[in-house]
Design a protein around this motif. Structure first.
Motif, PDB file in Angstrom:
ATOM      1  N   ARG A  19     -34.879  13.050   9.028  1.00  0.00           N
ATOM      2  CA  ARG A  19     -34.879  11.607   9.285  1.00  0.00           C
ATOM      3  C   ARG A  19     -34.624  10.819   8.011  1.00  0.00           C
ATOM      4  N   PRO A  23     -30.074  11.224   9.080  1.00  0.00           N
ATOM      5  CA  PRO A  23     -30.550  10.614  10.333  1.00  0.00           C
ATOM      6  C   PRO A  23     -29.744  11.039  11.556  1.00  0.00           C
ATOM      7  N   TYR A  26     -31.122  14.380  12.570  1.00  0.00           N
ATOM      8  CA  TYR A  26     -32.452  14.184  13.140  1.00  0.00           C
ATOM      9  C   TYR A  26     -32.362  13.688  14.574  1.00  0.00           C
ATOM     10  N   TRP A  27     -31.455  12.762  14.822  1.00  0.00           N
ATOM     11  CA  TRP A  27     -31.337  12.225  16.171  1.00  0.00           C
ATOM     12  C   TRP A  27     -30.907  13.311  17.154  1.00  0.00           C
ATOM     13  N   GLY A  31     -34.791  13.368  17.605  1.00  0.00           N
ATOM     14  CA  GLY A  31     -34.891  11.959  17.984  1.00  0.00           C
ATOM     15  C   GLY A  31     -34.540  11.677  19.425  1.00  0.00           C
ATOM     16  N   THR A  87     -25.384   8.913  19.104  1.00  0.00           N
ATOM     17  CA  THR A  87     -26.002   7.905  18.247  1.00  0.00           C
ATOM     18  C   THR A  87     -27.194   7.210  18.887  1.00  0.00           C
ATOM     19  N   HIS A 118     -33.431   1.592  16.749  1.00  0.00           N
ATOM     20  CA  HIS A 118     -32.883   0.820  15.640  1.00  0.00           C
ATOM     21  C   HIS A 118     -32.192  -0.449  16.115  1.00  0.00           C
ATOM     22  N   THR A 135     -29.321   2.309  19.829  1.00  0.00           N
ATOM     23  CA  THR A 135     -28.989   3.188  18.711  1.00  0.00           C
ATOM     24  C   THR A 135     -30.273   3.701  18.074  1.00  0.00           C
ATOM     25  N   TYR A 137     -30.518   5.159  15.061  1.00  0.00           N
ATOM     26  CA  TYR A 137     -30.542   5.043  13.597  1.00  0.00           C
ATOM     27  C   TYR A 137     -29.425   4.093  13.189  1.00  0.00           C
ATOM     28  N   ASP A 138     -29.366   3.777  11.920  1.00  0.00           N
ATOM     29  CA  ASP A 138     -28.364   2.843  11.412  1.00  0.00           C
ATOM     30  C   ASP A 138     -27.025   3.558  11.293  1.00  0.00           C
TER      31      ASP A 138
END
Length: 455
Positions: A19, A23, A26-27, A31, A87, A118, A135, A137-138
């Protein structure tokens, strides 16, 4: 028991590391599962807290009273589909009677906090059906375009949107565009990425770069015409207008409207013509439009300026049916550039604004089509080159970021597809010379002296 504790600790440590450093990984590993469970478990309470529920219908209340049962809970929108993506999550909802799509859009920020995502963006699919794109993460921090990106004729992927979707530049839907941005905001990279994508298409590229050609001339092998000063640009635009008039004459000659002609065969633009008669579409890229609009006190320079702006306005108004599309770039684009500029801006339906130095520049781009995007434009940080706000005449806007495309990558793409440069006789005089110039070899003074003494 100890091995189980050690395994859990290792998994938690791995999840925390991914993460922090990766990221996206991780997702895809942890995630997406956690976010799906979080959405399903919290859904009813979150919708109730956000005011996105409606009272149960009267027949349910009547049945509850007759059966001496508790009062039914308020109804939340129905979950029609929950789909994980690379994503985030895509949640499709069916609205209850009395609910409105605007209420869901206004609650996106609260939904983002409640579901621990996010970002959350909503759009209306059809009457009564809303899609929430979440989403995890960024995605704009480190832009990675999907591998299987869809490409079609005059529809190109140029950036990644903040909801994880690919942002396309569709010339047949929105023919003309304006791109503004301050120095080092990523405007040149956006244009470079666009040229690299256009290089593989059956299209004629025409460039105007009044900065002595430092931006576009490295890509000259793929261009049909280039101008590096206002005088050449004025002549090039006149030749392009003549080309446009010739295309219209071809369309008129091939219309042949009779009573037995099917509606689908009546030609109104180049895309209605047969393949063997269709002229190649043309994309005109102007690197810095202010250099074409500015002039000193000389009378001939003012006449040249009016000639250039009038030609650009004519191409913007009439060029779409002839397959001529405009990409206008600049640091500022407003009425201070003189008469005709606002008329030209009104024809540029797609607006893309990178980081700007003042709110006035943002108003130049979005003040007339999407006022809400002005605040988002002035909030773009300095340390995020390539981040931009894009919108169109429909009033919608989104935050996007272009993947970094080096000049070498764009040059390689243009060199690879140099054989696709079409033959346009009317613009042959402006075809760039791609052979490297021969420079005399500079001999050091000591060597010259020794040679002279030997002689």
């Amino acid at each position: 028991m100890e091995w189980l504790i050690v395994s859990v600790v290792l998994v938690v440590a791995l999840a925390g590391f991914l993460r922090w450093r990766r990221p996206a990984w991780y997702w895809l590993t942890f995630g997406v599962v956690l976010a799906t469970l979080r959405v399903l478990v919290r859904y009813s309470s979150v919708m109730d807290a956000c005011g996105l529920t409606v009272p149960p219908p009267r027949w349910r209340l009547a049945i509850a009273r007759m059966a001496n049962r508790p009062v039914p809970e308020p109804w939340a929108p129905r979950i029609l589909r929950l789909r994980p993506t690379r994503t985030g999550l895509v949640l499709r909802l069916g609205l209850r009677p009395g609910q409105d799509a605007f209420d869901v859009a206004a609650s996106c920020d609260r939904l983002r906090h409640s579901f621990g995502m996010h970002g959350v963006a909503s759009r209306e699919i059809r009457s009564g059906v809303i899609e929430l794109r979440m989403t995890g993460y960024d995605v704009l921090k480190r832009v990675q375009m999907p591998v299987g990106v869809e490409r079609s004729t005059m529809r190109l992927p140029v950036a990644l949107r903040e909801d994880g979707a690919v942002h396309y530049r569709d010339y047949r839907t929105t023919p003309h565009a304006l791109t503004i941005g301050a120095t080092k905001s990523g405007k040149s990279v956006y244009q470079r990425n666009l040229v690299a994508e256009l290089a593989a298409q059956e299209v004629a590229l025409i460039g105007i770069d009044c900065k002595q050609g430092v931006e576009l001339f490295p890509l000259a092998r793929r261009f049909s015409a280039l101008a590096d000063n206002p005088d050449t640009a004025a002549a090039l635009l006149d030749a392009l207008i003549a080309h446009m008039e010739g295309v219209y004459q071809l369309i008129r000659a091939e219309q042949r409207i009779t009573a037995d002609t099917p509606d689908a065969d009546i030609a109104a633009d180049i895309w209605d013509l047969p393949d063997h008669l269709r002229p190649v579409p043309v994309v005109l890229l102007v690197d810095e439009v202010a250099e074409l609009a500015l002039f000193a006190t000389k009378e001939e320079e003012e006449k040249r300026r009016d000639r250039i702006i009038t030609a650009l306005a004519r191409l913007a108004q009439l060029g779409r049916a002839a397959g001529i599309y405009l990409e206008i770039c600049g640091q500022r684009f407003g009425s201070e550039l003189g008469k005709g500029i606002t008329m030209l801006r009104a024809q540029l339906s797609v607006r893309t604004a990178h980081r700007v130095n003042d709110e006035t520049s943002a108003n130049m781009a979005f003040g007339d089509i999407a006022p809400d995007a002005v605040l988002a434009t002035v909030q773009i940080p300095v340390n995020s080159p390539g981040l931009a706000i894009t919108g169109d005449a429909s009033g919608g806007w989104a935050r996007i970021r272009t993947p970094h495309t080096s000049l070498r990558t764009a040059v390689n793409a243009c060199n690879k597809y140099a054989h696709l440069v079409p033959d346009l006789p009317g613009l042959a005089a402006f075809r760039p010379t791609v052979e490297p110039p021969v420079h005399p070899v500079k001999v050091p003074a000591s060597v010259s002296a020794e040679s002279a003494a030997t002689a």
